[in-house]
Design a protein around this motif. Structure first.
Motif, PDB file in Angstrom:
ATOM      1  N   MET A  39     -47.490 -30.380  51.816  1.00  0.00           N
ATOM      2  CA  MET A  39     -45.992 -30.287  52.568  1.00  0.00           C
ATOM      3  C   MET A  39     -45.877 -28.771  52.808  1.00  0.00           C
ATOM      4  SD  MET A  39     -43.359 -31.586  53.723  1.00  0.00           S
ATOM      5  CE  MET A  39     -41.820 -30.922  54.282  1.00  0.00           C
ATOM      6  N   ILE A  40     -45.691 -28.455  54.218  1.00  0.00           N
ATOM      7  CA  ILE A  40     -45.793 -27.182  54.641  1.00  0.00           C
ATOM      8  C   ILE A  40     -44.446 -26.778  55.253  1.00  0.00           C
ATOM      9  CG2 ILE A  40     -48.353 -27.067  54.748  1.00  0.00           C
ATOM     10  CD1 ILE A  40     -47.764 -27.021  57.838  1.00  0.00           C
ATOM     11  N   GLY A  41     -43.656 -27.728  55.408  1.00  0.00           N
ATOM     12  CA  GLY A  41     -42.306 -27.531  56.115  1.00  0.00           C
ATOM     13  C   GLY A  41     -41.113 -27.380  55.235  1.00  0.00           C
TER      14      GLY A  41
ATOM     15  N   ALA B 183     -55.696 -28.341  58.009  1.00  0.00           N
ATOM     16  CA  ALA B 183     -55.316 -29.034  59.171  1.00  0.00           C
ATOM     17  C   ALA B 183     -53.948 -29.408  59.337  1.00  0.00           C
ATOM     18  CB  ALA B 183     -56.522 -30.099  59.586  1.00  0.00           C
ATOM     19  N   VAL B 184     -53.200 -28.837  60.317  1.00  0.00           N
ATOM     20  CA  VAL B 184     -51.784 -29.305  60.289  1.00  0.00           C
ATOM     21  C   VAL B 184     -51.861 -30.327  61.391  1.00  0.00           C
ATOM     22  CG1 VAL B 184     -49.528 -28.493  60.964  1.00  0.00           C
ATOM     23  CG2 VAL B 184     -50.986 -27.010  59.580  1.00  0.00           C
ATOM     24  N   THR B 185     -51.379 -31.829  60.959  1.00  0.00           N
ATOM     25  CA  THR B 185     -51.534 -32.817  61.553  1.00  0.00           C
ATOM     26  C   THR B 185     -50.176 -33.454  62.305  1.00  0.00           C
ATOM     27  OG1 THR B 185     -51.541 -34.125  59.465  1.00  0.00           O
ATOM     28  CG2 THR B 185     -53.513 -33.292  60.649  1.00  0.00           C
ATOM     29  N   LYS B 186     -49.261 -32.420  62.103  1.00  0.00           N
ATOM     30  CA  LYS B 186     -47.876 -32.904  62.671  1.00  0.00           C
ATOM     31  C   LYS B 186     -48.138 -33.349  64.278  1.00  0.00           C
ATOM     32  CE  LYS B 186     -46.247 -28.303  63.820  1.00  0.00           C
ATOM     33  NZ  LYS B 186     -45.789 -27.059  62.886  1.00  0.00           N
ATOM     34  N   ARG B 187     -47.427 -34.573  64.418  1.00  0.00           N
ATOM     35  CA  ARG B 187     -47.513 -35.366  65.691  1.00  0.00           C
ATOM     36  C   ARG B 187     -49.059 -35.692  66.239  1.00  0.00           C
ATOM     37  NH1 ARG B 187     -44.353 -30.993  68.929  1.00  0.00           N
ATOM     38  NH2 ARG B 187     -43.604 -29.904  66.889  1.00  0.00           N
TER      39      ARG B 187
ATOM     40  N   GLY C  58     -51.259 -17.484  57.923  1.00  0.00           N
ATOM     41  CA  GLY C  58     -52.231 -17.517  59.002  1.00  0.00           C
ATOM     42  C   GLY C  58     -52.009 -18.970  59.681  1.00  0.00           C
ATOM     43  N   MET C  59     -51.815 -18.667  61.186  1.00  0.00           N
ATOM     44  CA  MET C  59     -51.755 -20.046  61.796  1.00  0.00           C
ATOM     45  C   MET C  59     -52.534 -19.753  62.947  1.00  0.00           C
ATOM     46  SD  MET C  59     -47.318 -20.503  61.371  1.00  0.00           S
ATOM     47  CE  MET C  59     -47.044 -21.389  62.738  1.00  0.00           C
ATOM     48  N   THR C  60     -52.464 -20.694  63.945  1.00  0.00           N
ATOM     49  CA  THR C  60     -53.268 -20.645  65.040  1.00  0.00           C
ATOM     50  C   THR C  60     -53.462 -19.172  65.658  1.00  0.00           C
ATOM     51  OG1 THR C  60     -53.430 -22.980  65.709  1.00  0.00           O
ATOM     52  CG2 THR C  60     -53.733 -21.544  67.547  1.00  0.00           C
ATOM     53  N   ASN C  61     -52.272 -18.659  65.956  1.00  0.00           N
ATOM     54  CA  ASN C  61     -52.204 -17.381  66.701  1.00  0.00           C
ATOM     55  C   ASN C  61     -52.650 -16.105  65.918  1.00  0.00           C
ATOM     56  OD1 ASN C  61     -51.071 -16.073  69.245  1.00  0.00           O
ATOM     57  ND2 ASN C  61     -49.616 -15.188  67.424  1.00  0.00           N
TER      58      ASN C  61
ATOM     59  N   LEU D 148     -55.322 -21.232  55.277  1.00  0.00           N
ATOM     60  CA  LEU D 148     -54.908 -21.173  56.509  1.00  0.00           C
ATOM     61  C   LEU D 148     -54.271 -22.498  57.033  1.00  0.00           C
ATOM     62  CD1 LEU D 148     -58.276 -19.789  57.801  1.00  0.00           C
ATOM     63  CD2 LEU D 148     -56.313 -18.268  56.761  1.00  0.00           C
ATOM     64  N   ARG D 149     -53.058 -22.370  57.703  1.00  0.00           N
ATOM     65  CA  ARG D 149     -52.470 -23.568  58.472  1.00  0.00           C
ATOM     66  C   ARG D 149     -52.603 -23.585  59.640  1.00  0.00           C
ATOM     67  NH1 ARG D 149     -48.547 -20.647  55.664  1.00  0.00           N
ATOM     68  NH2 ARG D 149     -47.414 -20.642  57.920  1.00  0.00           N
ATOM     69  N   LEU D 150     -53.652 -24.529  60.058  1.00  0.00           N
ATOM     70  CA  LEU D 150     -54.028 -24.539  61.511  1.00  0.00           C
ATOM     71  C   LEU D 150     -53.954 -26.026  62.356  1.00  0.00           C
ATOM     72  CD1 LEU D 150     -57.312 -22.455  60.935  1.00  0.00           C
ATOM     73  CD2 LEU D 150     -55.280 -21.774  61.812  1.00  0.00           C
ATOM     74  N   GLY D 151     -52.951 -25.856  63.068  1.00  0.00           N
ATOM     75  CA  GLY D 151     -52.716 -27.125  64.072  1.00  0.00           C
ATOM     76  C   GLY D 151     -53.530 -26.980  65.632  1.00  0.00           C
ATOM     77  N   THR D 152     -52.829 -26.276  66.339  1.00  0.00           N
ATOM     78  CA  THR D 152     -53.235 -26.099  67.666  1.00  0.00           C
ATOM     79  C   THR D 152     -54.835 -25.640  67.826  1.00  0.00           C
ATOM     80  OG1 THR D 152     -50.961 -25.154  67.960  1.00  0.00           O
ATOM     81  CG2 THR D 152     -52.788 -25.054  69.946  1.00  0.00           C
TER      82      THR D 152
ATOM     83  N   GLU E  57     -48.363 -31.356  56.668  1.00  0.00           N
ATOM     84  CA  GLU E  57     -47.466 -32.000  57.400  1.00  0.00           C
ATOM     85  C   GLU E  57     -46.172 -31.091  57.269  1.00  0.00           C
ATOM     86  OE1 GLU E  57     -47.158 -34.584  59.782  1.00  0.00           O
ATOM     87  OE2 GLU E  57     -49.192 -34.945  59.892  1.00  0.00           O
ATOM     88  N   ASN E  58     -45.231 -31.277  58.049  1.00  0.00           N
ATOM     89  CA  ASN E  58     -43.977 -30.572  57.978  1.00  0.00           C
ATOM     90  C   ASN E  58     -42.703 -31.397  57.795  1.00  0.00           C
ATOM     91  OD1 ASN E  58     -43.926 -31.129  60.826  1.00  0.00           O
ATOM     92  ND2 ASN E  58     -42.871 -29.058  61.261  1.00  0.00           N
ATOM     93  N   ARG E  59     -43.053 -32.618  58.000  1.00  0.00           N
ATOM     94  CA  ARG E  59     -41.963 -33.526  57.787  1.00  0.00           C
ATOM     95  C   ARG E  59     -42.317 -34.737  57.063  1.00  0.00           C
ATOM     96  NH1 ARG E  59     -40.218 -33.994  63.861  1.00  0.00           N
ATOM     97  NH2 ARG E  59     -39.394 -31.954  64.189  1.00  0.00           N
TER      98      ARG E  59
HETATM   99  C1  LIG Z   1     -46.798 -26.406  62.711  1.00  0.00           C
HETATM  100  C2  LIG Z   1     -47.104 -25.352  61.793  1.00  0.00           C
HETATM  101  C3  LIG Z   1     -48.246 -24.744  61.597  1.00  0.00           C
HETATM  102  C4  LIG Z   1     -49.202 -24.828  62.324  1.00  0.00           C
HETATM  103  O1  LIG Z   1     -49.233 -24.083  63.492  1.00  0.00           O
HETATM  104  P1  LIG Z   1     -50.312 -23.916  64.783  1.00  0.00           P
HETATM  105  O2  LIG Z   1     -49.753 -22.789  65.530  1.00  0.00           O
HETATM  106  O3  LIG Z   1     -50.515 -25.070  65.801  1.00  0.00           O
HETATM  107  O4  LIG Z   1     -51.415 -23.639  64.218  1.00  0.00           O
HETATM  108  C5  LIG Z   1     -48.368 -23.970  60.351  1.00  0.00           C
HETATM  109  N1  LIG Z   1     -47.454 -23.928  59.315  1.00  0.00           N
HETATM  110  C6  LIG Z   1     -46.429 -24.390  59.684  1.00  0.00           C
HETATM  111  C7  LIG Z   1     -45.428 -24.337  58.435  1.00  0.00           C
HETATM  112  C8  LIG Z   1     -46.115 -25.149  60.720  1.00  0.00           C
HETATM  113  O5  LIG Z   1     -44.863 -26.062  60.912  1.00  0.00           O
END
Ligand SMILES: *Cc1c(COP(=O)(O)O)cnc(C)c1O
Length: 221
Positions: free
Chosen positions: A76-78, A32-36, A193-196, A209-213, A55-57
């Motif tokens: 740490m993903i960013g 779960a990507v929890t930035k902001r 793999g992200m939300t889209n 899978l890195r999923l935020g939105t 998180e990316n920061r």
């Molecule tokens: C924000 C972010 C995500 C998640 O993006 P969503 O489109 O919101 O799922 C995944 N990976 C990285 C590196 C991000 O910065």
């Protein structure tokens, strides 16, 4: 929709994509990507059995590590600046964004100081977009070979960020390329793999899978 319902939908989509690809669902981890995202909302996903948060920061990551229970796996993903490495080595489970040699050297130096081994993924710029960080596919073999001289960095796999596409099918080739590269170098994990585009990523072998939105809804900017 709430976090709980979002997560149910995400898990169902992951399950279906895994079934289409004949893959074992147990092998696929949702980060779960929890930035902001505020800490109270992060607790909600933790209650839904999510144990991996990304998180990316660096500053936000450290604040949240300090605010949440100790049994969470932090990612740490960013993009990571070398001068921030000291804050996270020894505190995160996995760095997804190793994207330069100078960063590798600094991570290793800090790991040696702390007498730890730091787990990383090498970020690969599969799309070749100039705006994206990452090692180019052509340079990956040499980069991985050089990393063998840094024994307190443990390379667990590869990560990529696909370009945004209206139709996620368009990014399938980038995910496939990452999988082929990982196979060629005997690397286990694939963070893609992200939300889209996460369903395509699952079909192509993603296990992180890195999923935020998809979980929290769209972020305020
Ligand atoms: C924000 C972010 C995500 C998640 O993006 P969503 O489109 O919101 O799922 C995944 N990976 C990285 C590196 C991000 O910065």
């Amino acid at each position: 929709m709430g976090i709980r319902e979002n997560l149910q939908q995400v898990r169902e989509k992951v399950r279906l994509a895994a079934a289409r690809a004949g893959r074992d669902l147990q092998q696929i981890k949702i980060i779960a990507v929890t930035k902001r995202v505020e800490v109270s909302r992060m607790r909600e996903v933790v209650q839904q059995s999510i144990v991996d948060l990304g998180e990316n920061r660096v500053q936000e990551l450290i604040d949240k590590i300090n605010a949440l229970p100790a049994d969470i796996n932090w990612h740490m993903i960013g993009h990571l600046q070398t001068n921030k490495v000291k804050y996270i080595v020894g505190r995160v489970n996995l760095i997804h964004s190793l994207d330069s040699w100078s960063l590798a050297e600094e991570i290793h130096r800090r790991a040696v100081n702390l007498e730890v081994t730091t787990r990383v993924l090498v970020q690969v710029n599969t799309s070749g977009e100039k705006t994206k960080y990452g090692i180019s596919p052509e340079e990956l073999a040499d980069f991985l070979a050089a990393l063998r001289d840094l024994p307190q960095i443990s390379v667990q796999g590869l990560m990529t960020i696909a370009p945004y596409a209206q139709n996620p099918e368009e990014v399938r080739p980038y995910f496939r390329e990452l999988r082929l590269l990982a196979t060629a170098h005997n690397l286990e994990h694939l963070s893609m793999g992200m939300t889209n585009d996460f369903e395509v990523a699952v079909e192509e072998g993603a296990d992180m899978l890195r999923l935020g939105t998809a979980i929290f809804g769209s972020r305020a900017n």
